[in-house]
Scaffold this motif. Structure first.
Motif, mmCIF file in Angstrom:
data_model
loop_
_atom_site.group_PDB
_atom_site.id
_atom_site.type_symbol
_atom_site.label_atom_id
_atom_site.label_comp_id
_atom_site.label_asym_id
_atom_site.label_seq_id
_atom_site.Cartn_x
_atom_site.Cartn_y
_atom_site.Cartn_z
ATOM 1 N N MET A 91 35.453 19.768 31.930
ATOM 2 C CA MET A 91 35.400 21.098 31.329
ATOM 3 C C MET A 91 34.153 21.217 30.469
ATOM 4 N N GLN A 92 33.492 22.365 30.580
ATOM 5 C CA GLN A 92 32.234 22.585 29.882
ATOM 6 C C GLN A 92 32.296 23.893 29.109
ATOM 7 N N LEU A 93 31.742 23.871 27.898
ATOM 8 C CA LEU A 93 31.683 25.079 27.087
ATOM 9 C C LEU A 93 30.237 25.351 26.699
ATOM 10 N N TYR A 94 29.762 26.541 27.049
ATOM 11 C CA TYR A 94 28.425 26.997 26.665
ATOM 12 C C TYR A 94 28.610 27.905 25.452
ATOM 13 N N HIS A 95 28.015 27.528 24.337
ATOM 14 C CA HIS A 95 28.300 28.207 23.078
ATOM 15 C C HIS A 95 27.158 27.983 22.097
ATOM 16 N N HIS A 96 27.346 28.488 20.875
ATOM 17 C CA HIS A 96 26.429 28.158 19.783
ATOM 18 C C HIS A 96 27.149 28.332 18.450
ATOM 19 N N PRO A 97 26.837 27.498 17.448
ATOM 20 C CA PRO A 97 27.513 27.584 16.147
ATOM 21 C C PRO A 97 27.379 28.940 15.470
ATOM 22 N N PHE A 98 26.318 29.699 15.749
ATOM 23 C CA PHE A 98 26.139 31.020 15.145
ATOM 24 C C PHE A 98 27.104 32.053 15.714
ATOM 25 N N ASP A 99 27.527 31.862 16.933
ATOM 26 C CA ASP A 99 28.246 32.891 17.666
ATOM 27 C C ASP A 99 29.725 32.936 17.274
ATOM 28 N N LEU A 100 30.194 34.129 16.878
ATOM 29 C CA LEU A 100 31.557 34.289 16.384
ATOM 30 C C LEU A 100 32.604 33.956 17.445
ATOM 31 N N ASP A 101 32.431 34.482 18.657
ATOM 32 C CA ASP A 101 33.402 34.212 19.723
ATOM 33 C C ASP A 101 33.386 32.739 20.128
ATOM 34 N N SER A 102 32.223 32.114 20.059
ATOM 35 C CA SER A 102 32.147 30.675 20.345
ATOM 36 C C SER A 102 32.965 29.884 19.339
ATOM 37 N N GLN A 103 32.907 30.285 18.085
ATOM 38 C CA GLN A 103 33.680 29.604 17.045
ATOM 39 C C GLN A 103 35.179 29.739 17.303
ATOM 40 N N LYS A 104 35.599 30.918 17.744
ATOM 41 C CA LYS A 104 37.016 31.144 18.048
ATOM 42 C C LYS A 104 37.499 30.175 19.123
ATOM 43 N N VAL A 105 36.711 30.052 20.178
ATOM 44 C CA VAL A 105 37.092 29.185 21.301
ATOM 45 C C VAL A 105 37.051 27.716 20.890
ATOM 46 N N ARG A 106 36.037 27.331 20.139
ATOM 47 C CA ARG A 106 35.931 25.928 19.736
ATOM 48 C C ARG A 106 37.066 25.528 18.788
ATOM 49 N N LEU A 107 37.467 26.432 17.906
ATOM 50 C CA LEU A 107 38.611 26.132 17.041
ATOM 51 C C LEU A 107 39.867 25.922 17.879
ATOM 52 N N ALA A 108 40.035 26.749 18.908
ATOM 53 C CA ALA A 108 41.197 26.598 19.798
ATOM 54 C C ALA A 108 41.161 25.253 20.503
ATOM 55 N N LEU A 109 39.998 24.857 20.989
ATOM 56 C CA LEU A 109 39.842 23.570 21.677
ATOM 57 C C LEU A 109 40.164 22.404 20.745
ATOM 58 N N ILE A 114 39.808 32.808 27.693
ATOM 59 C CA ILE A 114 39.465 31.382 27.548
ATOM 60 C C ILE A 114 40.522 30.684 26.695
ATOM 61 N N ILE A 115 40.890 31.299 25.575
ATOM 62 C CA ILE A 115 41.859 30.681 24.669
ATOM 63 C C ILE A 115 43.221 30.518 25.334
ATOM 64 N N MET A 135 46.907 30.406 17.643
ATOM 65 C CA MET A 135 45.638 30.830 18.215
ATOM 66 C C MET A 135 45.130 32.115 17.552
ATOM 67 N N ALA A 136 46.029 32.888 16.951
ATOM 68 C CA ALA A 136 45.594 34.064 16.187
ATOM 69 C C ALA A 136 44.746 33.619 14.994
ATOM 70 N N ASP A 137 45.147 32.523 14.366
ATOM 71 C CA ASP A 137 44.389 31.988 13.229
ATOM 72 C C ASP A 137 43.054 31.402 13.674
ATOM 73 N N SER A 138 43.030 30.839 14.884
ATOM 74 C CA SER A 138 41.769 30.327 15.428
ATOM 75 C C SER A 138 40.764 31.448 15.612
ATOM 76 N N MET A 139 41.264 32.661 15.828
ATOM 77 C CA MET A 139 40.381 33.808 16.011
ATOM 78 C C MET A 139 40.039 34.495 14.690
ATOM 79 N N PHE A 140 40.941 34.438 13.734
ATOM 80 C CA PHE A 140 40.726 35.128 12.458
ATOM 81 C C PHE A 140 39.837 34.333 11.508
ATOM 82 N N THR A 141 39.955 33.024 11.540
ATOM 83 C CA THR A 141 39.178 32.172 10.634
ATOM 84 C C THR A 141 37.667 32.389 10.773
ATOM 85 N N PRO A 142 37.102 32.447 11.992
ATOM 86 C CA PRO A 142 35.659 32.694 12.105
ATOM 87 C C PRO A 142 35.225 34.047 11.549
#
Length: 267
Positions: free
Chosen positions: A1-19, A68-69, A193-200
């Motif tokens: 599994m591969q994730l293309y993302h960046h630390p600046f990106d809000l949606d990337s943070q949501k997905v990475r927190l879920a992972l 994704i989440i 997972m709601a918290d994974s999205m709200f925290t960022p």
């Protein structure tokens, strides 16, 4: 599994927190949207919108954050050996949708100094044109992206854009404040997972130095924000890059890259 993302990106943070919360192992690939790395032809062939994040599992590619989440949740269920595969309950899903409905793009850009914002926008336009010349077979997708950049610049001139974005954000935060007066987390007593999205989202407000205006005036969110910052997933995904001096290091590195490439006219 591969994730293309960046630390600046809000949606990337949501997905990475879920992972991280689900303990899913994955290969990380950075594609910095500020420096135009998400416009490279290899990425563009995979996702013509150029948006982050992108999750790939074999030939299966997913672009939308909530999709994704929920896919990550199903993977976690299978990995745990559960005979039934389920995603988040109704309340969690409703919160995920509410959070995702708020568009952070214009809100964030309008809180960045105009001269810096215009400089980066000009750089991105030149990156798009350069990539279009390198990959003429993707010219249609690059033209669409170029129009999107120009449309963003026009919308940022509209004062109603920021007003509507702020009003939407305030409604969301007020609803979260009310919910957190009744439960420990957004959808109950357990981190979901709601918290994974709200925290960022809260982390973005802090990054923009808007904590006083939007967070500290809401005591339940203040308590919640302190609590989620203690989680290992937060420290790895967000705190590692944006807490204290790290924030300036992360931003300065990107800004220097853009300035040097612009000076050398290497896009």
């Amino acid at each position: 599994m591969q994730l293309y993302h960046h630390p600046f990106d809000l949606d990337s943070q949501k997905v990475r927190l879920a992972l991280e919360e689900k303990g899913i192992d994955y290969t990380s690939y950075h594609a910095n949207p500020v420096t135009g790395k998400n416009l490279d032809s290899s990425f563009f062939k995979m996702n013509p919108s150029g948006r982050l994040p992108v999750f790939q599992n074999g030939s299966h590619i997913i672009y939308k954050t909530i999709d994704i989440i929920q896919y990550i949740e199903r993977i976690a269920e299978v990995s745990s050996g559960s005979e039934t595969i389920s995603t988040s309950g109704r309340e969690v899903t409703e919160w995920m949708q509410k959070i995702q409905e708020w568009e952070p793009k214009y809100f964030s850009l309008l809180h960045i100094p105009e001269k810096h914002r215009v400089y980066v926008s000009k750089f991105i336009r030149r990156v798009v044109i350069a990539r279009m010349a390198e990959s003429p077979e993707l010219a249609g997708a690059y033209h669409k992206k170029l129009r999107e950049v120009y449309q963003t610049e026009e919308k940022l001139k509209d004062t109603d854009v920021l007003r509507r974005s702020k009003e939407h954000l305030v409604r969301l935060l007020d609803e979260a404040e009310r919910q957190l007066s009744e439960t420990r987390y957004l959808a109950g007593e357990q981190f979901s997972m709601a918290d994974s999205m709200f925290t960022p989202l809260l982390a973005r407000l802090v990054l923009l130095d808007l904590e006083g205006e939007y967070i500290t005036s809401r005591p339940n969110i203040v308590k919640y924000w302190f609590m989620v910052q203690q989680r290992p997933s937060y420290k790895k995904v967000i705190g590692k890059h944006f807490d204290g001096w790290r924030k300036h290091k992360t931003l300065l590195k990107t800004w220097c890259f853009v300035c040097i490439r612009s000076f050398l006219k290497r896009y």
